[in-house]
Design a protein around this motif. Structure first.
Motif, PDB file in Angstrom:
ATOM      1  N   CYS A 187       0.842  -1.203   0.000  1.00  0.00           N
ATOM      2  CA  CYS A 187       0.000   0.000   0.000  1.00  0.00           C
ATOM      3  C   CYS A 187       0.875   1.251   0.000  1.00  0.00           C
ATOM      4  N   LEU A 188       1.955   1.212   0.781  1.00  0.00           N
ATOM      5  CA  LEU A 188       2.901   2.327   0.804  1.00  0.00           C
ATOM      6  C   LEU A 188       3.495   2.558  -0.588  1.00  0.00           C
ATOM      7  N   LEU A 189       3.900   1.477  -1.252  1.00  0.00           N
ATOM      8  CA  LEU A 189       4.496   1.606  -2.585  1.00  0.00           C
ATOM      9  C   LEU A 189       3.470   2.094  -3.605  1.00  0.00           C
ATOM     10  N   ALA A 190       2.224   1.654  -3.475  1.00  0.00           N
ATOM     11  CA  ALA A 190       1.180   2.137  -4.390  1.00  0.00           C
ATOM     12  C   ALA A 190       0.951   3.633  -4.191  1.00  0.00           C
ATOM     13  N   PHE A 191       0.950   4.080  -2.942  1.00  0.00           N
ATOM     14  CA  PHE A 191       0.825   5.510  -2.667  1.00  0.00           C
ATOM     15  C   PHE A 191       2.032   6.268  -3.220  1.00  0.00           C
ATOM     16  N   PHE A 192       3.216   5.646  -3.121  1.00  0.00           N
ATOM     17  CA  PHE A 192       4.436   6.228  -3.691  1.00  0.00           C
ATOM     18  C   PHE A 192       4.235   6.522  -5.182  1.00  0.00           C
ATOM     19  N   VAL A 193       3.660   5.578  -5.903  1.00  0.00           N
ATOM     20  CA  VAL A 193       3.468   5.747  -7.348  1.00  0.00           C
ATOM     21  C   VAL A 193       2.511   6.897  -7.638  1.00  0.00           C
ATOM     22  N   THR A 194       1.345   6.902  -6.967  1.00  0.00           N
ATOM     23  CA  THR A 194       0.346   7.937  -7.261  1.00  0.00           C
ATOM     24  C   THR A 194       0.854   9.320  -6.857  1.00  0.00           C
ATOM     25  N   TYR A 195       1.717   9.381  -5.853  1.00  0.00           N
ATOM     26  CA  TYR A 195       2.284  10.662  -5.424  1.00  0.00           C
ATOM     27  C   TYR A 195       3.439  11.084  -6.322  1.00  0.00           C
ATOM     28  N   PHE A 196       4.263  10.131  -6.712  1.00  0.00           N
ATOM     29  CA  PHE A 196       5.407  10.417  -7.576  1.00  0.00           C
ATOM     30  C   PHE A 196       4.938  11.104  -8.857  1.00  0.00           C
ATOM     31  N   ALA A 197       3.877  10.573  -9.455  1.00  0.00           N
ATOM     32  CA  ALA A 197       3.382  11.120 -10.719  1.00  0.00           C
ATOM     33  C   ALA A 197       2.990  12.583 -10.580  1.00  0.00           C
ATOM     34  N   ARG A 198       2.396  12.932  -9.446  1.00  0.00           N
ATOM     35  CA  ARG A 198       1.976  14.321  -9.244  1.00  0.00           C
ATOM     36  C   ARG A 198       3.138  15.219  -8.851  1.00  0.00           C
ATOM     37  N   MET A 199       4.056  14.697  -8.045  1.00  0.00           N
ATOM     38  CA  MET A 199       5.183  15.508  -7.592  1.00  0.00           C
ATOM     39  C   MET A 199       6.235  15.733  -8.675  1.00  0.00           C
ATOM     40  N   ALA A 200       6.247  14.907  -9.701  1.00  0.00           N
ATOM     41  CA  ALA A 200       7.202  15.105 -10.796  1.00  0.00           C
ATOM     42  C   ALA A 200       6.885  16.364 -11.593  1.00  0.00           C
ATOM     43  N   ILE A 201       5.681  16.903 -11.445  1.00  0.00           N
ATOM     44  CA  ILE A 201       5.282  18.081 -12.220  1.00  0.00           C
ATOM     45  C   ILE A 201       5.884  19.362 -11.648  1.00  0.00           C
ATOM     46  N   SER A 202       5.832  19.543 -10.327  1.00  0.00           N
ATOM     47  CA  SER A 202       6.215  20.817  -9.710  1.00  0.00           C
ATOM     48  C   SER A 202       7.619  21.299 -10.080  1.00  0.00           C
ATOM     49  N   GLY A 255       4.676   6.861   2.075  1.00  0.00           N
ATOM     50  CA  GLY A 255       4.820   6.689   0.636  1.00  0.00           C
ATOM     51  C   GLY A 255       4.744   7.998  -0.121  1.00  0.00           C
ATOM     52  N   GLY A 256       3.894   8.925   0.354  1.00  0.00           N
ATOM     53  CA  GLY A 256       3.768  10.218  -0.300  1.00  0.00           C
ATOM     54  C   GLY A 256       5.029  11.066  -0.188  1.00  0.00           C
ATOM     55  N   PRO A 257       5.446  11.412   1.028  1.00  0.00           N
ATOM     56  CA  PRO A 257       6.662  12.214   1.142  1.00  0.00           C
ATOM     57  C   PRO A 257       7.910  11.515   0.630  1.00  0.00           C
ATOM     58  N   LEU A 258       7.943  10.173   0.687  1.00  0.00           N
ATOM     59  CA  LEU A 258       9.080   9.461   0.120  1.00  0.00           C
ATOM     60  C   LEU A 258       9.139   9.701  -1.388  1.00  0.00           C
ATOM     61  N   ALA A 259       7.984   9.689  -2.035  1.00  0.00           N
ATOM     62  CA  ALA A 259       7.939  10.032  -3.459  1.00  0.00           C
ATOM     63  C   ALA A 259       8.346  11.479  -3.670  1.00  0.00           C
ATOM     64  N   GLY A 260       7.931  12.339  -2.739  1.00  0.00           N
ATOM     65  CA  GLY A 260       8.321  13.740  -2.830  1.00  0.00           C
ATOM     66  C   GLY A 260       9.805  13.950  -2.640  1.00  0.00           C
ATOM     67  N   LEU A 261      10.442  13.043  -1.931  1.00  0.00           N
ATOM     68  CA  LEU A 261      11.892  13.103  -1.775  1.00  0.00           C
ATOM     69  C   LEU A 261      12.601  12.730  -3.073  1.00  0.00           C
ATOM     70  N   VAL A 262      12.096  11.723  -3.753  1.00  0.00           N
ATOM     71  CA  VAL A 262      12.756  11.210  -4.952  1.00  0.00           C
ATOM     72  C   VAL A 262      12.351  11.973  -6.207  1.00  0.00           C
ATOM     73  N   ALA A 263      11.043  12.216  -6.361  1.00  0.00           N
ATOM     74  CA  ALA A 263      10.526  12.762  -7.614  1.00  0.00           C
ATOM     75  C   ALA A 263      11.089  14.140  -7.976  1.00  0.00           C
ATOM     76  N   PRO A 264      11.157  15.118  -7.028  1.00  0.00           N
ATOM     77  CA  PRO A 264      11.648  16.438  -7.438  1.00  0.00           C
ATOM     78  C   PRO A 264      13.074  16.430  -7.965  1.00  0.00           C
ATOM     79  N   VAL A 265      13.965  15.686  -7.286  1.00  0.00           N
ATOM     80  CA  VAL A 265      15.356  15.646  -7.731  1.00  0.00           C
ATOM     81  C   VAL A 265      15.455  14.940  -9.082  1.00  0.00           C
ATOM     82  N   ALA A 266      14.769  13.802  -9.207  1.00  0.00           N
ATOM     83  CA  ALA A 266      14.824  13.056 -10.464  1.00  0.00           C
ATOM     84  C   ALA A 266      14.207  13.854 -11.611  1.00  0.00           C
ATOM     85  N   ALA A 267      13.039  14.467 -11.356  1.00  0.00           N
ATOM     86  CA  ALA A 267      12.372  15.227 -12.418  1.00  0.00           C
ATOM     87  C   ALA A 267      13.169  16.471 -12.796  1.00  0.00           C
TER      88      ALA A 267
END
Length: 390
Positions: free
Chosen positions: A13-28, A138-150
């Motif tokens: 569930c954490l990883l699924a939340f990571f995915v849905t959050y990553f997609a949105r956080m990659a935009i900012s 899962g959300g903030p973890l995606a926020g940690l990875v997505a901004p730097v990667a994007a």
């Protein structure tokens, strides 16, 4: 200790939340590139992302109804798979109107996950605050990875490949969830779905004083967080003169704090009470936002980012506060309903902060957010001090 199935549920569930959050956080982090490419204003891009968050909020209640009818596993699979595909389509958007429509689609499918995963965890864990807190990581973890990667991909290859990163993240999680999670028994498989949308039943849920009070706090808090999630990197670029990469790194720092904060705040709310945990978080957020505006040195701004990250962690205590108000049979649709209400209202944070920035400048826009955090803190403090019972 032997690994338990409930731990598998929590991790996936954490990883699924990571995915849905990553997609949105990659935009900012790539908003400046999107603005330049499509020649639009901050208000217009804020409108597009508010549409995404609005759709995210609107899909929360139907997601709860769908899970009651078909089971949580199916709905979460649709959320993860749909998010992956929508991210690819968004990256291929040929013009800004198409970008807006696809951003809304992304929000709609991503929004199917959270409420359903939370009710799935409520079936599995007695320590709900702790489980929700870990899941929320899962959300903030995606926020940690997505901004730097994007930001890194965006600066080198453009914003389109940056948004397409979510596809590569989502497909493995979709496969794991389909493989390892057992089908879940629907709570109300025979009840017609139209019965769940009857106005009287919805009004009854939303008219309870404790729900109304929690919704008011949630709506203001979500407005603030949505504005930050959309424009915090842009604020660092426009107000402090940071590069896109440095701003993305600061944004990731914000999510490092949220990752830790979500974990501890959910557990803390089980121990000391929901309101103390939420109020302390929001007070830290108010101080941090003020510090972001007036801070000059990197050390001062780093401390402010820590406080803002802590302030934005309140969801780990807020969502269990909602669930405390519902009977077990109400949790699927009831929690989905309140998630829809506060997320829909809070979605205005993206366009609101963009509009404030265009009209008054970035400093005033962020001071308004600090004032809103102060209002929520004072409301919680009054409720506890005077024993209002909300």
């Amino acid at each position: 200790m032997r690994w338990q199935y409930r731990s598998t549920v929590l991790v996936l569930c954490l990883l699924a939340f990571f995915v849905t959050y990553f997609a949105r956080m990659a935009i900012s982090p790539v908003i400046p590139f999107i603005v330049d490419d499509f020649a639009v204003s901050n208000t217009q891009i804020g409108f597009a992302l508010s549409g995404m968050w609005l759709a995210y909020g609107l899909s929360q209640f139907p997601s709860g109804v769908l899970s009651d009818r078909y089971g949580e596993k199916r709905v979460i699979l649709v959320a993860v798979g749909g998010t992956s595909i929508a991210s690819l389509l968004l990256a291929l958007a040929p013009a800004f109107p198409a970008f807006v429509v696809l951003a809304v689609l992304l929000g709609a499918v991503a929004g199917l996950h959270y409420a359903v995963a939370t009710t799935l965890l409520s079936r599995t864990y007695d320590e709900l605050g702790r489980a929700v807190g870990i899941h929320s990581v899962g959300g903030p973890l995606a926020g940690l990875v997505a901004p730097v990667a994007a930001a890194w991909v965006g600066e080198r290859f453009g914003w389109r490949p940056a948004l397409a990163l979510a596809l590569g993240v989502g497909l493995p999680v979709f496969a794991l969830f389909a493989w390892r999670i057992r089908p879940t028994e629907p709570r109300r498989p025979e009840q017609p779905m139209r019965d769940r949308f009857e106005l009287d039943a919805l009004v009854d849920l939303l008219s309870r004083p404790a729900i109304v009070f929690t919704l008011a706090v949630a709506m203001l808090g979500t407005f603030i967080v949505q504005g930050l999630l959309t424009f915090l990197p842009t604020f660092f670029v426009a107000h402090h003169g940071y590069s896109a990469t440095l701003a993305g790194t600061a944004f990731s720092g914000f999510f490092v704090v949220r990752t830790v904060g979500q974990f501890f705040l959910g557990d803390l709310s089980d121990r000391i009470g929901r309101d103390l945990a939420i109020g302390g978080s929001m007070f830290a957020g108010a101080i941090g936002l003020f510090g972001l505006v007036v801070g000059q040195t990197r050390a001062t701004l780093a401390a402010a980012v820590v406080l803002v990250g802590a302030g934005s962690s309140f969801f780990a205590a807020l969502d269990p506060r909602f669930l405390d108000q519902f009977e077990t049979a109400e949790r699927g649709a009831g929690f989905g309903l309140v998630r829809t209400v506060y997320t829909v209202v809070g979605a205005a944070g993206s366009v609101g902060v963009g509009l404030f920035a265009d009209l008054f400048g970035w400093a005033t826009a962020f001071l308004i957010l600090a004032a809103l955090f102060s209002v929520t803190f004072l409301a919680l403090a009054a409720n506890r001090t005077f024993g209002l019972g909300y």
